[in-house]
Design a protein around this motif. Structure first.
Motif, PDB file in Angstrom:
ATOM      1  N   LEU A 116      -2.601   3.410  10.029  1.00 41.29           N
ATOM      2  CA  LEU A 116      -2.309   4.572   9.185  1.00 41.29           C
ATOM      3  C   LEU A 116      -1.345   5.526   9.887  1.00 41.29           C
ATOM      4  CD1 LEU A 116      -5.793   5.352   7.597  1.00 41.29           C
ATOM      5  CD2 LEU A 116      -4.088   3.651   6.949  1.00 41.29           C
ATOM      6  N   ILE A 117      -0.164   5.665   9.294  1.00 39.07           N
ATOM      7  CA  ILE A 117       0.839   6.583   9.813  1.00 39.07           C
ATOM      8  C   ILE A 117       0.279   8.004   9.711  1.00 39.07           C
ATOM      9  CG2 ILE A 117       3.162   7.518   9.392  1.00 39.07           C
ATOM     10  CD1 ILE A 117       3.047   4.657  10.639  1.00 39.07           C
ATOM     11  N   GLY A 118       0.320   8.714  10.829  1.00 39.13           N
ATOM     12  CA  GLY A 118      -0.240  10.065  10.848  1.00 39.13           C
ATOM     13  C   GLY A 118      -1.618  10.086  11.488  1.00 39.13           C
TER      14      GLY A 118
ATOM     15  N   VAL B 199       0.867  -1.174   0.000  1.00 38.53           N
ATOM     16  CA  VAL B 199       0.000   0.000   0.000  1.00 38.53           C
ATOM     17  C   VAL B 199       0.902   1.221   0.000  1.00 38.53           C
ATOM     18  CG1 VAL B 199      -1.800   1.242   1.220  1.00 38.53           C
ATOM     19  CG2 VAL B 199      -1.766  -1.257   1.265  1.00 38.53           C
ATOM     20  N   GLY B 200       0.619   2.158  -0.862  1.00 39.65           N
ATOM     21  CA  GLY B 200       1.420   3.380  -0.947  1.00 39.65           C
ATOM     22  C   GLY B 200       0.744   4.544  -0.263  1.00 39.65           C
ATOM     23  N   ASP B 201       1.179   5.734  -0.617  1.00 44.45           N
ATOM     24  CA  ASP B 201       0.642   6.935   0.026  1.00 44.45           C
ATOM     25  C   ASP B 201      -0.710   7.343  -0.537  1.00 44.45           C
ATOM     26  OD1 ASP B 201       2.303   7.492  -2.361  1.00 44.45           O
ATOM     27  OD2 ASP B 201       1.631   9.546  -2.058  1.00 44.45           O
ATOM     28  N   THR B 202      -1.002   6.916  -1.764  1.00 45.30           N
ATOM     29  CA  THR B 202      -2.176   7.428  -2.471  1.00 45.30           C
ATOM     30  C   THR B 202      -3.500   7.234  -1.721  1.00 45.30           C
ATOM     31  OG1 THR B 202      -1.050   7.185  -4.568  1.00 45.30           O
ATOM     32  CG2 THR B 202      -3.448   7.277  -4.651  1.00 45.30           C
ATOM     33  N   PRO B 203      -3.770   6.054  -1.116  1.00 39.67           N
ATOM     34  CA  PRO B 203      -5.056   5.920  -0.425  1.00 39.67           C
ATOM     35  C   PRO B 203      -5.027   6.451   1.004  1.00 39.67           C
ATOM     36  CG  PRO B 203      -3.909   3.841  -0.339  1.00 39.67           C
ATOM     37  CD  PRO B 203      -3.028   4.778  -1.132  1.00 39.67           C
ATOM     38  N   LEU B 204      -3.908   6.994   1.434  1.00 40.74           N
ATOM     39  CA  LEU B 204      -3.802   7.427   2.825  1.00 40.74           C
ATOM     40  C   LEU B 204      -4.107   8.918   2.956  1.00 40.74           C
ATOM     41  CD1 LEU B 204      -0.701   5.455   4.128  1.00 40.74           C
ATOM     42  CD2 LEU B 204      -3.029   4.694   3.722  1.00 40.74           C
ATOM     43  N   ILE B 205      -5.175   9.197   3.693  1.00 35.92           N
ATOM     44  CA  ILE B 205      -5.567  10.579   3.947  1.00 35.92           C
ATOM     45  C   ILE B 205      -4.449  11.236   4.754  1.00 35.92           C
ATOM     46  CG2 ILE B 205      -7.255  12.037   5.152  1.00 35.92           C
ATOM     47  CD1 ILE B 205      -8.283  10.639   2.534  1.00 35.92           C
ATOM     48  N   GLY B 206      -3.961  12.369   4.276  1.00 33.47           N
ATOM     49  CA  GLY B 206      -2.859  13.042   4.954  1.00 33.47           C
ATOM     50  C   GLY B 206      -1.529  12.804   4.253  1.00 33.47           C
TER      51      GLY B 206
ATOM     52  N   ILE C 218     -10.369  10.007  13.696  1.00 34.36           N
ATOM     53  CA  ILE C 218      -8.909  10.096  13.851  1.00 34.36           C
ATOM     54  C   ILE C 218      -8.239  10.228  12.483  1.00 34.36           C
ATOM     55  CG2 ILE C 218      -6.864   8.809  14.601  1.00 34.36           C
ATOM     56  CD1 ILE C 218      -8.668   7.594  16.834  1.00 34.36           C
ATOM     57  N   ILE C 219      -8.758   9.514  11.492  1.00 35.49           N
ATOM     58  CA  ILE C 219      -8.172   9.580  10.147  1.00 35.49           C
ATOM     59  C   ILE C 219      -8.321  10.983   9.561  1.00 35.49           C
ATOM     60  CG2 ILE C 219      -8.388   8.792   7.754  1.00 35.49           C
ATOM     61  CD1 ILE C 219      -9.261   6.036   8.881  1.00 35.49           C
ATOM     62  N   ARG C 220      -9.522  11.524   9.622  1.00 38.11           N
ATOM     63  CA  ARG C 220      -9.713  12.809   8.941  1.00 38.11           C
ATOM     64  C   ARG C 220      -9.031  13.952   9.690  1.00 38.11           C
ATOM     65  NH1 ARG C 220     -15.302  11.877  10.230  1.00 38.11           N
ATOM     66  NH2 ARG C 220     -15.531  11.171   8.098  1.00 38.11           N
ATOM     67  N   SER C 221      -8.714  13.735  10.960  1.00 45.76           N
ATOM     68  CA  SER C 221      -8.004  14.788  11.702  1.00 45.76           C
ATOM     69  C   SER C 221      -6.493  14.562  11.701  1.00 45.76           C
ATOM     70  CB  SER C 221      -8.520  14.837  13.135  1.00 45.76           C
ATOM     71  OG  SER C 221      -8.220  13.623  13.799  1.00 45.76           O
ATOM     72  N   THR C 222      -6.014  13.497  11.059  1.00 43.72           N
ATOM     73  CA  THR C 222      -4.586  13.100  11.132  1.00 43.72           C
ATOM     74  C   THR C 222      -4.060  13.388  12.538  1.00 43.72           C
ATOM     75  OG1 THR C 222      -3.854  15.235  10.198  1.00 43.72           O
ATOM     76  CG2 THR C 222      -4.062  13.389   8.669  1.00 43.72           C
TER      77      THR C 222
END
Lengths: 322, 325
Positions: B229-231, A212-219, B251-255
């Motif tokens: 998810l990192i961040g 999994v890369g950065d593309t689907p990761l929010i932020g 938590i995801i949408r607020s990183t």
């Protein structure tokens, strides 16, 4: 300056300065076509969320870019696509990964956002969700281009992951280098300051199955809030650890930087050296497209008549209408 | 030479009617894990190694929702995810869709150390685990009787909550009427978040963070939460290490984890101010909590729900294990 603005990218990386015309021209035409599509949609009053989905769908459908049809292949010779989308005002977002049959991953990400209580669906479950919602699917052969079969073969010969999809035959392993490019994205803002961002990719050539890369990761690959909207491209592993898309917004919020300053800082300080690029628009209609790689396929337009279509740092095809 | 600090958590949001003996078990587990980490830090183990060691212990114990004792998917199976990050070089590793790996946090560590990637998922992650020779077990190993019962309750609660003819409150089973707190659409007695995490700063000022979970009870197969998810669920930088827990989507949408570090980096806030800021300003309506350490040896817990299973300790001799506000 307040007004609509749009920017899109077709990936950044080690794009050779002597890219042959037959490889350069179709991509420039595609960038211009997608830009025109987005601009007309914004002018006709479509929401930025609809616009970024529309434009990314078009980029996914174009076989020369690494997303949807034309996605690069995993070590197993398969495609595994991923995408994410985010609405700035509500901060609602959706993401998908590990897709193998969905023609337009970005639209599935939008459905995850709107039709589930979740943000991110992956692999078999994402495919099942796609079927439950009747989105268009295709056999794997739809996504696989002869060019990408060759690239995988070369990558395997050098036994390393590579993502330089612009050169059919690198002369020596070094030319794969750290060129980790190939993603598509779009960011848009309307006259009312509504923002949205979307990003889609096939990932790396010769990536491990399940990567999994950065593309689907929010932020990381995608971020939007009330201040700006950002889509990144480059070496995913390092974009993840720098949360590069969120970084642009964080620098504006917490450090008071302008969009251009924040974009430049995020690429130079938070992103990977030589393999990072991003596009961003702000709520008041500014646009920035910084990158530290050799090039980035990109295009943008603003309401005051500025347009730009470019690949490398120089040689920018830009104009301002009066 | 700096001073070490450590914090552990077992999830944010606690059923007020949680049986006393289970509360005691939770406190004992947190204390045991804290002591394990303290002993390792005293013998100069690096922050990243301590994080992995402590999260493994939390995963191996069936009490909380990670590793053995993970919440069940709608199909009654376990699908785990985890991430780990080393602040010194901001290296990170993450895994999702893990079904047979006994300790997902250690697989995340291997993704960081032994793969060219940062994040592996589902069959690709399982294949990688086998190539690396990590300990694997049948999926049944992770399924506890308690969770089989909870899944049944969750399914009943969902079917009732989705039925618009019946008023929502008081109809989600007896458990819900006794504990009207709702997280992620489920009465808290059933939701049982209980993700685990650990953050550590060692004597050299290196920060690290790790988070591991089974995800939501009755979740859709393939649903990815914030933990890998990192961040979002996990972040570590030169300044701090952070592990979050609670309503994953918020938590995801607020990183959330990244923003603790971002406000320290870009706004110059101290750790306590940074944690207060993100809990107050970044979560919108979501319920969540986090633990954090700074490179100065500070430790802070923050949450906006009724409680969080947590424990923390510093080299000065401060030690605390708590559940409620």
């Amino acid at each position: 300056m307040v007004g609509w603005a749009i920017a899109l990218h077709g990936g950044g990386g080690e794009i050779p300065l002597d890219l042959p015309d037959e490889r350069r021209i179709p991509r420039e035409i595609a960038l211009r076509h997608c830009l025109d599509l987005g601009v007309s949609a914004l002018k006709s009053g479509k929401s930025p969320l609809d616009v970024v989905e529309l434009v990314v769908r078009e980029l996914e459908n174009h076989p020369d870019f690494n997303a949807g049809k034309g996605s690069v292949l995993t070590a197993g010779g398969t495609v595994e696509m991923e995408a994410s989308i985010m609405d700035g005002k509500t901060k609602r977002c959706g993401a998908v990964m590990g897709l193998t049959t969905v023609v337009n991953p970005i639209s599935l990400a939008r459905l995850v956002m709107e039709k589930t209580p979740h943000i991110n669906l992956a692999f078999d479950a994402a495919e099942a969700f796609a079927r439950a919602h009747g989105v268009e699917t295709a056999e794997e052969s739809h996504f696989i281009t002869p060019e990408n079969i060759d690239r995988l073969k070369q990558a395997k010969e050098f036994d390393r992951v590579q993502l330089d999809y612009t050169m059919p035959t690198p002369k020596e392993p070094e030319s794969f280098g750290d060129s980790q490019t190939g993603t598509v994205g779009c960011v848009a803002v309307d006259n009312a300051g509504n923002l949205a961002a979307a990003t889609s990719t096939g990932g790396f050539v010769n990536k491990m199955v399940g990567r999994v890369g950065d593309t689907p990761l929010i932020g990381a690959g995608t971020y939007a809030n009330q201040i700006c909207a950002v889509s990144t491209t480059g070496k995913g592993e390092e974009i993840i650890r720098g949360t590069v898309a969120r970084e642009v917004a964080a620098l504006m919020e917490y450090k008071g930087l302008s969009l251009a300053e924040a974009g430049a800082y995020a690429v130079d300080q938070s992103g990977p050296k030589g393999t990072c690029g991003l596009i961003a628009v702000s709520a008041n209609g500014e646009v920035t497209m910084p990158f530290n790689s050799t090039g980035m396929f990109r295009a943008c337009a603003t309401e005051d008549g500025y347009t730009e279509i470019g690949i490398w740092a120089n040689n920018i095809n830009q104009k301002t209408e009066e | 030479m700096g001073r070490w600090a450590i914090a552990v958590h077992g999830g944010a949001g606690i059923d007020p009617n949680l049986p006393v003996e289970r509360q005691e078990e939770a406190k004992q587990l947190l204390t045991r894990c804290l002591n394990l980490g303290i002993a390792a830090l005293s013998s100069n183990m690096s922050a990243i190694d301590v994080v992995e060691l402590v999260v493994r212990e939390l995963e191996t114990d069936p009490l909380f929702n990670s590793g053995r004792g993970s919440a069940l998917t709608e199909k009654g199976t376990v699908e785990m995810e985890a991430s780990i990050m080393d602040g010194t070089k901001r290296r990170c590793g993450a895994v999702s869709g893990i079904t047979t790996v006994k300790n997902p946090i250690s697989l995340a560590r291997l993704v960081m150390d032994k793969s060219p990637h940062s994040y592996l998922a589902f069959s690709g992650a399982e294949d990688f685990a086998r190539k690396q020779g990590v300990e694997t077990v049948d999926n049944d190993y992770f399924v506890t009787d308690d969770n089989v019962g909870m899944l049944k309750l969750a399914k009943e609660a969902n079917s009732i909550l989705f039925d618009y003819r019946i008023p929502l409150l008081g109809c989600a089973g007896a458990a819900a009427t006794e504990s009207p707190i709702v997280m992620n659409g489920l009465p808290i007695s059933i939701y049982a978040p209980e993700t685990v995490g650990c953050v550590v700063v060692d004597r050299e000022g290196r920060c690290a963070a790790g988070t591991s979970t089974g995800g939501l009870m009755n979740k859709m197969m393939g649903r990815i939460g914030d933990s890998p998810l990192i961040g979002a669920g996990t972040y570590a930088s030169e300044l701090c290490g952070v592990s979050c827990t609670g309503e994953g989507e918020a938590i995801i949408r607020s990183t959330l984890a990244r923003d603790v570090s971002a406000v320290m980096e870009y706004k110059g806030l101290a750790l306590q101010e940074a944690v207060d800021y993100v809990i107050k300003h970044r979560l919108d309506e979501g319920f969540a909590g986090l633990i954090a350490v700074s490179n100065k040896g500070e430790v802070v817990c923050g949450f906006n729900c009724n409680g969080m299973f947590r424990g923390c300790a510093t080299e000065d001799g401060f030690i605390e294990v708590a559940m409620w506000e």
